[in-house]
Write a protein that holds these residues in place. Structure first.
Motif, PDB file in Angstrom:
ATOM      1  N   ARG A   1       0.874  -1.114   0.048  1.00 60.71           N
ATOM      2  CA  ARG A   1      -0.068   0.020   0.052  1.00 60.71           C
ATOM      3  C   ARG A   1       0.969   1.105   0.039  1.00 60.71           C
ATOM      4  N   SER A   2       0.253   2.441  -0.579  1.00 55.74           N
ATOM      5  CA  SER A   2       1.142   3.608  -0.369  1.00 55.74           C
ATOM      6  C   SER A   2       1.098   4.103   1.040  1.00 55.74           C
ATOM      7  N   PHE A   3       2.210   4.874   1.259  1.00 56.93           N
ATOM      8  CA  PHE A   3       2.427   5.151   2.706  1.00 56.93           C
ATOM      9  C   PHE A   3       1.394   5.935   3.513  1.00 56.93           C
ATOM     10  N   HIS A   4       0.596   6.778   2.692  1.00 60.72           N
ATOM     11  CA  HIS A   4      -0.424   7.381   3.118  1.00 60.72           C
ATOM     12  C   HIS A   4      -1.509   6.483   3.447  1.00 60.72           C
ATOM     13  N   GLU A   5      -1.718   5.370   2.696  1.00 58.78           N
ATOM     14  CA  GLU A   5      -2.737   4.547   3.073  1.00 58.78           C
ATOM     15  C   GLU A   5      -2.376   3.852   4.411  1.00 58.78           C
ATOM     16  N   ARG A   6      -1.240   3.371   4.697  1.00 63.66           N
ATOM     17  CA  ARG A   6      -0.648   2.637   5.641  1.00 63.66           C
ATOM     18  C   ARG A   6      -0.882   3.524   6.805  1.00 63.66           C
ATOM     19  N   ILE A   7      -0.619   4.972   6.979  1.00 66.30           N
ATOM     20  CA  ILE A   7      -0.642   5.768   8.049  1.00 66.30           C
ATOM     21  C   ILE A   7      -2.322   5.662   8.154  1.00 66.30           C
ATOM     22  N   ALA A   8      -3.148   5.914   7.245  1.00 65.53           N
ATOM     23  CA  ALA A   8      -4.632   5.966   7.493  1.00 65.53           C
ATOM     24  C   ALA A   8      -5.202   4.649   8.112  1.00 65.53           C
ATOM     25  N   ALA A   9      -4.464   3.515   7.671  1.00 59.59           N
ATOM     26  CA  ALA A   9      -4.779   2.359   8.217  1.00 59.59           C
ATOM     27  C   ALA A   9      -4.627   2.082   9.593  1.00 59.59           C
ATOM     28  N   ASP A  10      -3.545   2.705  10.265  1.00 59.15           N
ATOM     29  CA  ASP A  10      -3.075   2.749  11.705  1.00 59.15           C
ATOM     30  C   ASP A  10      -4.023   3.574  12.489  1.00 59.15           C
ATOM     31  N   LEU A  11      -4.215   4.691  12.047  1.00 56.82           N
ATOM     32  CA  LEU A  11      -5.221   5.829  12.586  1.00 56.82           C
ATOM     33  C   LEU A  11      -6.676   5.144  12.551  1.00 56.82           C
ATOM     34  N   ARG A  12      -6.966   4.541  11.509  1.00 58.02           N
ATOM     35  CA  ARG A  12      -8.464   4.020  11.467  1.00 58.02           C
ATOM     36  C   ARG A  12      -8.557   2.801  12.659  1.00 58.02           C
ATOM     37  N   ASP A  13      -7.542   2.090  12.877  1.00 65.63           N
ATOM     38  CA  ASP A  13      -7.740   1.012  13.638  1.00 65.63           C
ATOM     39  C   ASP A  13      -7.730   1.736  15.170  1.00 65.63           C
ATOM     40  N   GLU A  14      -7.267   2.822  15.526  1.00 64.28           N
ATOM     41  CA  GLU A  14      -7.228   3.359  16.797  1.00 64.28           C
ATOM     42  C   GLU A  14      -8.463   4.112  16.943  1.00 64.28           C
ATOM     43  N   ILE A  15      -9.138   4.574  15.706  1.00 65.39           N
ATOM     44  CA  ILE A  15     -10.382   5.135  15.791  1.00 65.39           C
ATOM     45  C   ILE A  15     -11.460   4.095  16.157  1.00 65.39           C
ATOM     46  N   MET A  16     -11.528   2.963  15.388  1.00 63.04           N
ATOM     47  CA  MET A  16     -12.552   1.767  15.540  1.00 63.04           C
ATOM     48  C   MET A  16     -12.400   1.461  16.893  1.00 63.04           C
ATOM     49  N   SER A  17     -11.056   1.067  17.292  1.00 64.16           N
ATOM     50  CA  SER A  17     -11.097   0.477  18.668  1.00 64.16           C
ATOM     51  C   SER A  17     -11.350   1.391  19.931  1.00 64.16           C
ATOM     52  N   GLY A  18     -11.482   2.589  19.597  1.00 65.55           N
ATOM     53  CA  GLY A  18     -11.905   3.515  20.847  1.00 65.55           C
ATOM     54  C   GLY A  18     -10.663   4.273  21.266  1.00 65.55           C
ATOM     55  N   ASP A  19      -9.257   4.064  20.830  1.00 61.48           N
ATOM     56  CA  ASP A  19      -8.377   4.720  21.255  1.00 61.48           C
ATOM     57  C   ASP A  19      -8.250   6.048  21.121  1.00 61.48           C
ATOM     58  N   LEU A  20      -8.835   6.530  19.706  1.00 64.51           N
ATOM     59  CA  LEU A  20      -9.143   7.720  19.643  1.00 64.51           C
ATOM     60  C   LEU A  20     -10.714   7.903  19.858  1.00 64.51           C
ATOM     61  N   ALA A  21     -11.153   8.473  20.773  1.00 63.89           N
ATOM     62  CA  ALA A  21     -12.529   8.406  21.190  1.00 63.89           C
ATOM     63  C   ALA A  21     -13.309   9.552  20.269  1.00 63.89           C
TER      64      ALA A  21
END
Length: 260
Positions: free
Chosen positions: A12-32
């Motif tokens: 994946r493109s670098f920005h897609e990988r960054i988005a994937a990490d942030l997306r996981d934190e949003i979906m898990s609630g780490d980013l409320a």
């Protein structure tokens, strides 16, 4: 793991990988919900990325309806960044005057849910639906296709199939809403829902699903094949339910039966 190793094992493109990490934190609630994302400076340092790459990652999350924000302002997690759906109540018949359980569940969370009937027709179902209904290869069933929305945003694409001998002459075969939903009607027709079996898989969305659900990319969808049985294990309804995998999760509840 070094950047070069990540590049080698993740295409994946670098920005897609960054988005994937942030997306996981949003979906898990780490980013409320309602909280600001870390600043661009922080994200640049964390990921070793340029400001332009970080902005492209944030734009992906905006397109996916997970965060909101504009240039020069803080980017925050949407209040309803992910919704939990409890499938079990959706197969229960309702009492007179009560809303369909799916609509009632949404209102309990302070949201407005609606269903839009897209199609009512006799059709040849997909292979797995035919198998569940016990139909021959070219066998047909009564199709009712709907788009469910929450707060005017597309939430779920539903295609439900019914044996023709059950649907014929009933409201199932008519292009109109069914008061109380089909579980109530099926019970009135002498086929009360007794058991619902869900088979859930993650898939790349089809073109139709992308359009109907307004998906921004090829993020996976959750596809549920739901088989509803009546007395004597007779299948009376088979539905294909599709929702965005990054916006919804399914909650199933189980209790132990008997002792050890």
């Amino acid at each position: 793991m070094a950047r070069a190793e990540l590049d080698a094992c993740d295409s994946r493109s670098f920005h897609e990988r960054i988005a994937a990490d942030l997306r996981d934190e949003i979906m898990s609630g780490d980013l409320a919900p309602g909280s600001p994302l870390p600043s661009t400076v922080h994200l640049k340092e964390r990921f070793g990325a340029s400001g332009a790459t970080v902005q492209k990652a944030l734009q992906l999350l905006k397109d996916e309806r997970l965060v909101v924000g504009r240039a020069g302002a803080a980017v925050t997690v949407r209040e309803h960044r992910q919704r939990t759906i409890r499938p079990a109540p959706s197969v229960a018949a309702t009492r007179p005057g009560e809303p369909h359980p799916w609509l009632a569940e949404a209102s309990r969370h302070g949201t407005r849910a609606e269903s839009r009937l897209l199609e009512v027709a006799e059709a040849v179902p997909p292979s797995d639906v035919r198998a569940a209904l016990g139909l021959a290869e070219a066998g047909t069933a009564q199709l009712r296709r709907q788009l469910l929305t929450i707060d005017d945003e597309p939430a779920e694409l539903v295609a439900s199939y019914y044996p023709l001998e059950i649907a014929a002459g009933s409201a199932i075969a008519e292009r109109r809403r069914i008061t109380g939903g089909t579980p109530t009607l099926l019970a009135e027709l002498g086929h009360p829902p007794r058991l619902s079996v869900d088979r859930v898989s993650a898939r790349v969305p089809t073109q139709e699903q992308c359009r109907a659900l307004k998906l921004p990319s090829d993020l996976p969808v959750l596809r549920t094949l739901r088989i509803v049985y009546s007395d004597h294990e007779r299948p009376i309804e088979v539905s294909v339910l599709v929702k965005a995998g990054h916006l919804y999760e399914l909650q199933y509840e189980f209790s132990p039966e008997g002792g050890a």
